[in-house]
Design a protein around this motif. Structure first.
Motif, PDB file in Angstrom:
ATOM      1  N   ARG A  20      35.589  -0.809  -3.582  1.00 47.65           N
ATOM      2  CA  ARG A  20      35.615   0.112  -4.702  1.00 47.65           C
ATOM      3  C   ARG A  20      36.477   1.208  -4.434  1.00 47.65           C
ATOM      4  NH1 ARG A  20      34.875  -0.069  -9.768  1.00 47.65           N
ATOM      5  NH2 ARG A  20      36.569   1.195 -10.042  1.00 47.65           N
ATOM      6  N   PRO A  21      36.900   1.780  -3.090  1.00 45.99           N
ATOM      7  CA  PRO A  21      37.984   2.635  -2.741  1.00 45.99           C
ATOM      8  C   PRO A  21      39.317   1.969  -2.961  1.00 45.99           C
ATOM      9  CG  PRO A  21      36.026   2.723  -1.154  1.00 45.99           C
ATOM     10  CD  PRO A  21      35.815   1.613  -2.118  1.00 45.99           C
ATOM     11  N   LEU A  22      39.303   0.655  -2.644  1.00 42.43           N
ATOM     12  CA  LEU A  22      40.691   0.077  -2.837  1.00 42.43           C
ATOM     13  C   LEU A  22      41.015   0.039  -4.139  1.00 42.43           C
ATOM     14  CD1 LEU A  22      43.255  -1.456  -1.847  1.00 42.43           C
ATOM     15  CD2 LEU A  22      41.837  -3.270  -1.408  1.00 42.43           C
ATOM     16  N   ILE A  23      40.106  -0.378  -4.997  1.00 41.10           N
ATOM     17  CA  ILE A  23      40.398  -0.602  -6.422  1.00 41.10           C
ATOM     18  C   ILE A  23      40.538   0.764  -7.116  1.00 41.10           C
ATOM     19  CG2 ILE A  23      39.006  -1.066  -8.501  1.00 41.10           C
ATOM     20  CD1 ILE A  23      37.462  -3.167  -7.192  1.00 41.10           C
ATOM     21  N   SER A  38      39.649  -2.990 -15.050  1.00 43.21           N
ATOM     22  CA  SER A  38      39.092  -1.742 -15.638  1.00 43.21           C
ATOM     23  C   SER A  38      39.802  -0.246 -15.163  1.00 43.21           C
ATOM     24  CB  SER A  38      37.465  -1.666 -15.586  1.00 43.21           C
ATOM     25  OG  SER A  38      37.312  -1.281 -13.924  1.00 43.21           O
ATOM     26  N   VAL A  39      40.280  -0.380 -14.007  1.00 44.84           N
ATOM     27  CA  VAL A  39      41.117   0.777 -13.759  1.00 44.84           C
ATOM     28  C   VAL A  39      42.497   0.571 -13.990  1.00 44.84           C
ATOM     29  CG1 VAL A  39      39.557   1.564 -11.919  1.00 44.84           C
ATOM     30  CG2 VAL A  39      41.563   0.349 -11.209  1.00 44.84           C
ATOM     31  N   ARG A  40      43.137  -0.554 -13.952  1.00 46.22           N
ATOM     32  CA  ARG A  40      44.860  -0.733 -14.478  1.00 46.22           C
ATOM     33  C   ARG A  40      44.781  -1.894 -15.333  1.00 46.22           C
ATOM     34  NH1 ARG A  40      49.334   1.427 -11.278  1.00 46.22           N
ATOM     35  NH2 ARG A  40      50.715   1.087 -12.999  1.00 46.22           N
ATOM     36  N   PRO A  41      44.418  -1.682 -16.486  1.00 52.34           N
ATOM     37  CA  PRO A  41      44.368  -2.776 -17.548  1.00 52.34           C
ATOM     38  C   PRO A  41      45.697  -3.601 -17.428  1.00 52.34           C
ATOM     39  CG  PRO A  41      43.789  -0.811 -18.490  1.00 52.34           C
ATOM     40  CD  PRO A  41      44.195  -0.344 -17.316  1.00 52.34           C
ATOM     41  N   LYS A  99      35.574  -8.762  -9.305  1.00 50.89           N
ATOM     42  CA  LYS A  99      36.698  -8.149  -8.815  1.00 50.89           C
ATOM     43  C   LYS A  99      37.902  -7.982  -9.670  1.00 50.89           C
ATOM     44  CE  LYS A  99      34.710  -7.911  -4.769  1.00 50.89           C
ATOM     45  NZ  LYS A  99      34.390  -7.498  -3.414  1.00 50.89           N
ATOM     46  N   VAL A 100      38.141  -9.114 -10.523  1.00 49.80           N
ATOM     47  CA  VAL A 100      39.319  -9.131 -11.351  1.00 49.80           C
ATOM     48  C   VAL A 100      39.024  -8.111 -12.422  1.00 49.80           C
ATOM     49  CG1 VAL A 100      40.470 -10.447 -13.145  1.00 49.80           C
ATOM     50  CG2 VAL A 100      40.200 -11.291 -10.951  1.00 49.80           C
ATOM     51  N   ALA A 101      37.854  -8.228 -13.032  1.00 43.79           N
ATOM     52  CA  ALA A 101      37.284  -7.265 -13.842  1.00 43.79           C
ATOM     53  C   ALA A 101      37.465  -5.840 -13.663  1.00 43.79           C
ATOM     54  CB  ALA A 101      35.869  -7.723 -14.594  1.00 43.79           C
ATOM     55  N   ASP A 102      36.946  -5.471 -12.429  1.00 41.37           N
ATOM     56  CA  ASP A 102      36.938  -4.140 -11.775  1.00 41.37           C
ATOM     57  C   ASP A 102      38.542  -3.754 -11.673  1.00 41.37           C
ATOM     58  OD1 ASP A 102      34.303  -4.099 -11.448  1.00 41.37           O
ATOM     59  OD2 ASP A 102      34.120  -4.616  -9.389  1.00 41.37           O
TER      60      ASP A 102
END
Ligand code: SF4
Length: 439
Positions: free
Chosen positions: A246-249, A295-298, A289-292
């Motif tokens: 999560r922190p990396l995302i 979600s932050v960088r569409p 992971k792809v969706a995550d």
């Protein structure tokens, strides 16, 4: 004054090897070798090799044979082999190839000047011993002033994952993370010498720092690098999907310098195949992971590696790979036929597929990805992209650079633009690049 000696250095395989070759060239400059692009002019020829795929290894043997006539013309010419094939074969390479003078492994790069000097005196030698981590840690050079616009920076080496098809943990050794203070010092020096973009490099960068409680995790390292003045863009490779945290995302949402591209090798689309590959994630976990990330960088561009024809891969498994590729909508992929690597777990697996079947599946995969990439490239037409200009294009009067999505853009422009971030309108979308117009 001594006349210069010339080094012809050929690199096979991955970006790790490209980075190692830079080190080899810089270490050998210290004992009088200048790089040449002409093999015929060389006093020393080094092939920095890769053994991840059987094909890459065969190319090395073929290339040595191709270069052999040069040695007949110039008996003092030295031949060396470094990298992963050297690590795996060691002394055996000297036995197999009588005209080879020196062999050095992945942990022995720092010894290359001494090895070459010994070879100049007529000794044939192979150095492939793994060295302990404490010694290894002290061997990363920090004093790099060679400039350029974009540079690779090794942040970790080796791999502890033991994917069942992969030889890397055996030829590169266990994971070791470089000290963050050294990485930051090296990048600061690069920035002072004009470097604008760094790619943090490792077999599995996401596990940076995990074995060393004194170091930040990879997200923490990215934040440290993002704080360095003069560095305008950051990339990293390669990521293991299971270690995307999560922190990396969140870094993709919070660090404007972090480019909107990630290389996230799926390798296969079927959970059963992924389990046999020992990848440590299932298809749904990968898609999560792809969706995550999206979600932050569409707009994030995702690229991947795919292995076709892993032992026991059924038509249903392969169909799942095709659907994963379509669902993810990769901007591009690197796809490979499975090739057995002796010494890996998968080498003992039953169910090797007939070669023709593997080729037929690879062709289907490539045809699908070709369409997706084309669609992706054409969708950029009409948009304005920030491009970091890296150099002159092949076509006279044009320069090239990359978008944040790692797409190459060629456009009319002067070489004085090199090193600058400029806005470029995309006017054509091709398979491997874009054509643009300076705004
Ligand atoms: S993560 Fe797997 S494929 Fe990548 S280097 Fe490690 S063992 Fe090889």
């Amino acid at each position: 004054m001594e006349s210069p000696k010339f080094l012809y250095l050929q690199t096979f395989g991955c970006q790790m090897n490209v980075s190692d070759s830079e080190k080899i060239a810089s270490l050998l400059a210290g004992v009088g070798y200048e790089l040449t692009e002409e093999s015929a002019a060389a006093d020393l020829i080094i092939l920095n090799t890769c053994t991840v795929r059987a094909k890459a290894e065969e190319r090395v043997y073929r290339q040595l044979e191709n270069l052999r006539p040069l040695k007949r013309k110039k008996p003092a010419l030295l031949f060396g082999v470094g990298g992963c094939v050297a690590q795996q074969e060691g002394e055996r390479l000297l036995e197999k190839i009588p005209y080879l003078d020196l062999v050095f492994g992945t942990h022995n790069l720092h010894r290359i000047p001494q090895i070459v000097l010994a070879a100049e005196e007529g000794r044939r030698l192979a150095e492939v011993d793994f060295i302990d981590n404490e010694t290894r840690m002290g061997l990363f050079p920090v004093d790099d002033r060679s400039g350029g616009v974009t540079r690779f920076v090794t942040v970790m080496q080796g791999c502890d994952n033991y994917c069942s098809y992969c030889i890397v943990p055996y030829v590169r050794g266990r994971e070791i993370s470089r000290r963050s203070a050294d990485i930051v010092a090296e990048i600061r020096l690069m920035a002072a010498n004009g470097v604008k973009e760094v790619t943090l490099l490792g077999q599995n960068v996401n596990s940076y720092g995990l074995n060393d409680p004194g170091q930040p995790d990879f997200a923490g390292l990215l934040r440290m690098v993002a704080a360095i003045d003069g560095i305008e863009r950051i990339r990293f490779t390669t990521s293991h999907p299971k270690d995307i945290t999560r922190p990396l995302i969140d870094c993709f949402a919070e660090l404007p310098k972090l480019c909107a591209h990630i290389h996230l090798p799926a390798q296969a689309g079927s959970s059963a195949v992924l389990a046999r590959m020992n990848r440590g994630y299932t298809r749904p976990e990968y898609m999560e992971k792809v969706a995550d990330l999206r979600s932050v960088r569409p707009d994030i561009a995702i690229t991947s590696d795919i292995i076709v024809g892993f032992p026991g891969e059924t038509e249903e498994d392969f169909t799942e790979t095709l659907s994963l590729v379509e669902e993810t909508g990769y901007s591009d992929i690197f796809s490979f036929l499975y090739s057995q690597r002796p010494g890996t777990a998968a080498a003992d697996f039953d169910g090797d597929l007939p070669y023709d079947m593997k080729v037929e599946r690879l062709d289907r995969l490539m045809a699908i990805q070709k369409k997706i990439t084309r669609r992706y490239s054409e969708a950029l037409v009409g948009t304005v992209q920030e491009v970091l200009v890296e150099g002159a294009s092949k076509r006279t009067g044009q320069v090239f650079g990359r978008t944040t999505y790692n797409r190459i853009v060629n456009f009319d422009g002067d070489i004085s633009l090199v090193g600058r971030l400029v806005d470029v309108e995309i006017i054509e979308g091709y398979q491997n690049s874009q054509l643009g117009r300076l705004v």
